[in-house]
Design a protein around this motif. Sequence first.
Motif, PDB file in Angstrom:
ATOM      1  N   ILE A   1       3.958  11.343   9.300  1.00  0.00           N
ATOM      2  CA  ILE A   1       4.467  10.351  10.311  1.00  0.00           C
ATOM      3  C   ILE A   1       5.211  11.211  10.710  1.00  0.00           C
ATOM      4  O   ILE A   1       6.053  11.786  10.731  1.00  0.00           O
TER       5      ILE A   1
ATOM      6  N   GLU B   1      -3.126   7.554   2.623  1.00  0.00           N
ATOM      7  CA  GLU B   1      -3.078   6.366   3.814  1.00  0.00           C
ATOM      8  C   GLU B   1      -2.527   4.832   3.180  1.00  0.00           C
ATOM      9  O   GLU B   1      -1.997   4.810   1.619  1.00  0.00           O
TER      10      GLU B   1
ATOM     11  N   VAL C   1       4.629   0.485   8.793  1.00  0.00           N
ATOM     12  CA  VAL C   1       4.116   1.683   9.905  1.00  0.00           C
ATOM     13  C   VAL C   1       2.627   1.915   9.189  1.00  0.00           C
ATOM     14  O   VAL C   1       3.310   2.591   7.689  1.00  0.00           O
TER      15      VAL C   1
ATOM     16  N   VAL D   1      -0.029   4.662   7.808  1.00  0.00           N
ATOM     17  CA  VAL D   1      -0.881   5.760   8.095  1.00  0.00           C
ATOM     18  C   VAL D   1      -2.771   5.535   7.208  1.00  0.00           C
ATOM     19  O   VAL D   1      -2.595   5.405   6.804  1.00  0.00           O
ATOM     20  N   LYS D   2      -4.010   5.825   8.397  1.00  0.00           N
ATOM     21  CA  LYS D   2      -4.898   6.466   8.330  1.00  0.00           C
ATOM     22  C   LYS D   2      -4.803   7.978   7.659  1.00  0.00           C
ATOM     23  O   LYS D   2      -4.593   8.052   7.810  1.00  0.00           O
TER      24      LYS D   2
ATOM     25  N   ALA E   1      -4.946  11.785   9.481  1.00  0.00           N
ATOM     26  CA  ALA E   1      -4.175  10.889  10.803  1.00  0.00           C
ATOM     27  C   ALA E   1      -2.790  10.945  10.773  1.00  0.00           C
ATOM     28  O   ALA E   1      -2.401  10.858  10.061  1.00  0.00           O
ATOM     29  N   THR E   2      -2.623  11.459  11.861  1.00  0.00           N
ATOM     30  CA  THR E   2      -0.739  11.393  11.919  1.00  0.00           C
ATOM     31  C   THR E   2      -0.368  10.350  12.763  1.00  0.00           C
ATOM     32  O   THR E   2      -0.470  10.340  13.941  1.00  0.00           O
ATOM     33  N   THR E   3       0.882   8.898  12.443  1.00  0.00           N
ATOM     34  CA  THR E   3       0.694   8.372  13.003  1.00  0.00           C
ATOM     35  C   THR E   3       2.788   8.602  13.361  1.00  0.00           C
ATOM     36  O   THR E   3       2.988   8.900  13.407  1.00  0.00           O
ATOM     37  N   ASP E   4       2.257   8.359  15.296  1.00  0.00           N
ATOM     38  CA  ASP E   4       3.328   9.291  16.186  1.00  0.00           C
ATOM     39  C   ASP E   4       4.760   7.989  16.034  1.00  0.00           C
ATOM     40  O   ASP E   4       4.145   6.580  17.179  1.00  0.00           O
ATOM     41  N   LEU E   5       5.681   8.000  16.140  1.00  0.00           N
ATOM     42  CA  LEU E   5       6.213   6.621  16.683  1.00  0.00           C
ATOM     43  C   LEU E   5       7.301   6.812  17.658  1.00  0.00           C
ATOM     44  O   LEU E   5       7.485   6.080  17.781  1.00  0.00           O
TER      45      LEU E   5
END
Length: 105
Positions: free
Chosen positions: A29, A67, A88, A90-91, A94-98
């Motif tokens: 994240i 995940e 929020v 998270v897969k 992958a990086t989750t961009d807030l």
Amino acid sequence: MKKLCVVLSLLIIFGLGAIAFTNNKIGGIIGKITPIDAASTVSLVAAKDTLSAQINQGVFTFTNLKEGVYTVVVKANAPYKDTIIEKVAVKDSATTDLGEIKLQQ
């Protein structure tokens, strides 16, 4: 002959162990807080676990996350207000961009 069997057994065990850990994909994240000096800490909550990240020029990063669904807690400096971002996702890998998180006064 016994040494050969032991060596082959160890090679098989280590090989299986290496294969077992290749399926554990990790994500992350990231986000940016504005104004850049408005926050003192950023924490990540998942069930009973809590992680903290460094804030550098308003940017924070959490890495090596499994995940799942997390809650991001931004502890603000006065006169700004704390912010909580729930659910929020998270897969794997992958990086989750807030994006930009604007703290309110």
